[in-house]
Design a protein around this motif. Structure first.
Motif, PDB file in Angstrom:
ATOM      1  N   THR A  36      -4.186   9.641  -4.630  1.00  0.00           N
ATOM      2  CA  THR A  36      -4.646   8.346  -4.113  1.00  0.00           C
ATOM      3  C   THR A  36      -5.839   7.855  -4.928  1.00  0.00           C
ATOM      4  N   SER A  89      -0.127   4.216   0.584  1.00  0.00           N
ATOM      5  CA  SER A  89      -0.522   5.069   1.711  1.00  0.00           C
ATOM      6  C   SER A  89       0.173   4.619   2.998  1.00  0.00           C
ATOM      7  N   HIS A 105      -8.985  -5.515   5.963  1.00  0.00           N
ATOM      8  CA  HIS A 105      -9.320  -4.128   6.331  1.00  0.00           C
ATOM      9  C   HIS A 105     -10.822  -3.896   6.343  1.00  0.00           C
ATOM     10  N   ARG A 106     -11.589  -4.809   5.734  1.00  0.00           N
ATOM     11  CA  ARG A 106     -13.052  -4.693   5.740  1.00  0.00           C
ATOM     12  C   ARG A 106     -13.669  -5.604   6.797  1.00  0.00           C
ATOM     13  N   SER A 136     -10.338   1.688   5.443  1.00  0.00           N
ATOM     14  CA  SER A 136      -9.087   1.847   4.704  1.00  0.00           C
ATOM     15  C   SER A 136      -7.909   1.676   5.658  1.00  0.00           C
ATOM     16  N   SER A 173       0.835  -1.205   0.000  1.00  0.00           N
ATOM     17  CA  SER A 173       0.000   0.000   0.000  1.00  0.00           C
ATOM     18  C   SER A 173       0.870   1.255   0.000  1.00  0.00           C
ATOM     19  N   ASN A 211      -4.668  13.492  -1.779  1.00  0.00           N
ATOM     20  CA  ASN A 211      -5.849  12.613  -1.852  1.00  0.00           C
ATOM     21  C   ASN A 211      -6.293  12.382  -3.292  1.00  0.00           C
ATOM     22  N   PHE A 222      -4.589  -7.364   3.342  1.00  0.00           N
ATOM     23  CA  PHE A 222      -5.424  -6.509   2.481  1.00  0.00           C
ATOM     24  C   PHE A 222      -5.849  -7.284   1.234  1.00  0.00           C
ATOM     25  N   THR A 238      -6.617   7.772  11.037  1.00  0.00           N
ATOM     26  CA  THR A 238      -6.981   6.978   9.864  1.00  0.00           C
ATOM     27  C   THR A 238      -6.690   7.726   8.564  1.00  0.00           C
ATOM     28  N   GLU A 239      -6.039   8.864   8.669  1.00  0.00           N
ATOM     29  CA  GLU A 239      -5.654   9.610   7.475  1.00  0.00           C
ATOM     30  C   GLU A 239      -4.131   9.712   7.448  1.00  0.00           C
TER      31      GLU A 239
END
Ligand SMILES: N[C@H](CCC(=O)N[C@@H](CS)C(=O)NCC(=O)O)C(=O)O
Ligand SMILES: [Fe+2]
Lengths: 219, 279
Positions: free
Chosen positions: A104, A11, A39-40, A52, A9, A101, A33, A64-65
């Protein structure tokens, strides 16, 4: 500090990279993932309802960001990565953090589609990615005219780290970086930073071929 | 077009564990197919026009064929060995010839440069002599030895690893390598490649390992890391298709397996994803 992490990832890599550059030790919690979609699952959805990753946990703080995580790492360990505090520079840092963002969504979306078979409109994702790359290229050229090599300053800031991974991995989503010389120079500058770390698809700057040996002439 | 020989082979088309009733649309050699779970819980593969295709479920994956396979799916005896952990690594799409994906997997010379500090490291770039042969109509490379900084998730520190490679089907390769926790056994790592088109494939790595300590997620991530390091290189290879004409790419000693693979493909007319005429 615990990072819910996926090795592929971009991110998550932002956070690993920032931690490496600022010499912060992360406690890595790998997330399945792909193919597991962990992650879900209930455990991670309880931490981050957006479903996410990355997720960064430090005592009571849950982030979470990824942009917030970069700022947190910098504020704790290396405030120079936040910029000088001058009004214009502070604004530019925020501008590019928000802009990241779009990278992304576009380049990241194209990469998920092309690599991990995520459904999506690939033509639209790539077109949005190219539009974002052009904007970044123009931003870097303008910075160059101001005598600065990085997005917000003459030194790297959290803004550079927020934008770098999805840009460097654009070819994974079928978007070429060949038309963007300023981006390529910037990427080189970032990859040559002390304590830089790689991720699959982003190589360190090691030269496989030695410099050509040129015979001194006239002897 | 002489793609007929490959039509009758088995190909991976999905993870059995991920099947659902709704089905997944994918492709096999240019034909749209649908891979689903039927009411009894069995895997079902159908062509775009509704024609049912042959199905096998083995090694974590669903296998199918557009033709009429004459042979059983190749055997991996280790898949039935008690004590191993079986790892579905998950799909990765690569814009390259399915044959190129297999050939890259057979090549150890790239380890120090592409998988730096994991499967290889400078200055240990030397590939020692090894043996290549055809066994029961499969390509085998044995006695392949290579110094590796971190050969497996279960390896702590550098070791000289021994490998055996095996190509039992045109788009499948099986690798056997030194198993750090159990020196008398081999770890099994496979690359099952689904040819979507001649220059596009879905790659399904799968593993059968002796390792009781590493978490499943870590095992998956280790293998995905390695495969993703290969992906960008595969997507940039020129020409896109695998040249089967001798003389087009000059082999070195490290490429003996690749030479044997290409000859074997050519002999069997396994040319889907290959380039026959020098351009
Ligand atoms: N909150 C954003 C999310 C980053 C993001 O998009 N992460 C991807 C992985 S790279 C994700 O978790 N996607 C969820 C999904 O695709 O299911 C951030 O931290 O920058
Ligand atoms: Fe490789």
């Amino acid at each position: 500090m615990k990072l819910y992490d996926y090795i592929l990832s971009p991110s998550c890599y932002k956070v690993r990279l920032m931690a490496a550059l600022t010499c912060v030790k992360l406690d890595i919690r790998p997330v399945d993932f792909h193919p597991g979609a962990e992650h879900r699952g209930p455990e991670l959805m309880a931490l981050n309802p957006a479903g996410s990753i990355p997720i960064l946990e430090d005592a009571d703080l849950i982030l979470t960001e990824s942009s917030a995580m970069l700022v947190y790492l910098a504020a704790r360990a290396a405030p120079e990565w936040l910029g000088s505090g001058a009004a214009e520079e502070t604004a530019r840092v925020q501008q590019w953090l928000s802009f990241s963002n779009r990278l992304t969504a576009s380049l990241g979306g194209a990469r998920l589609h092309e690599m991990l078979l995520r459904p999506g409109d690939i033509t639209a994702l790539q077109a949005q990615g190219i539009a974002a790359l052009r904007e970044l290229e123009a931003g870097l050229v303008e910075q160059g005219l101001r005598g600065m090599r990085f997005l917000a300053s003459d030194r790297p800031t959290v803004a550079d780290i927020a934008c770098f991974p999805y840009v460097a991995l654009a070819p994974d989503g079928g978007v070429s970086l060949a038309p963007y010389p300023a981006i390529r120079l910037w990427s080189r500058a970032l990859r040559s930073l002390e304590n830089f770390i790689e991720m699959p698809g982003i190589h360190r700057l090691h030269e496989l071929k030695p410099d050509p040996h040129i015979e001194p002439d006239g002897a | 077009m002489t793609h007929n020989a490959m039509i009758d082979e088995w190909y991976p088309v999905g993870l059995f564990s991920k099947l659902d009733a709704a089905g997944r649309k994918t492709a096999l050699m240019g034909e749209p197919i649908d891979v689903a779970r039927d009411a009894e819980g069995n895997a079902k593969v159908t062509e775009g026009n509704g024609r049912p295709l042959p199905v096998r479920v083995r090694y974590g994956h669903v296998w199918s064929s557009l033709g009429a396979p004459q042979k059983a799916l190749f055997a991996i005896p280790e898949a039935d060995q008690a004590g191993r952990r079986f790892v579905d690594v998950g799909v990765v799409r690569v814009r390259c010839s399915p044959l190129r994906a297999v050939e890259n997997f057979l090549d150890i010379a790239h380890f120090p440069f592409v998988h730096t500090d994991i499967l290889g490291a400078e200055p240990h770039t030397e590939v020692q002599n090894y043996k290549v042969e055809i066994r029961d109509d499969e390509v085998w490379a044995t006695q392949v030895k290579f110094y590796q900084p971190q050969a497996a998730k279960s390896a702590s520190g550098g070791i000289t690893t021994e490998y055996m490679y095996r190509v039992p089907a045109p788009t499948c390769a099986v690798l056997y390598k030194t198993c750090p926790p159990r020196p008398s056994e081999w770890d099994v790592i496979t690359l099952f490649v689904q040819p979507l088109a001649e220059d596009l494939c879905d790659v399904w790595p799968w593993m059968a390992l002796f390792d009781d300590t590493t978490s499943l997620t870590d095992l998956i991530h280790f293998q995905q890391t390695i495969f993703l390091q290969d992906r960008s290189i595969l997507e940039n290879q020129i020409p896109r298709l695998l040249p089967l004409d001798p003389g087009m790419e000059i082999p070195t000693r490290a490429d003996l397996t690749s030479v044997a693979y290409r000859r074997w493909l050519k002999r069997h007319d396994y040319t889907y994803g290959a380039q026959l005429v020098a351009q």
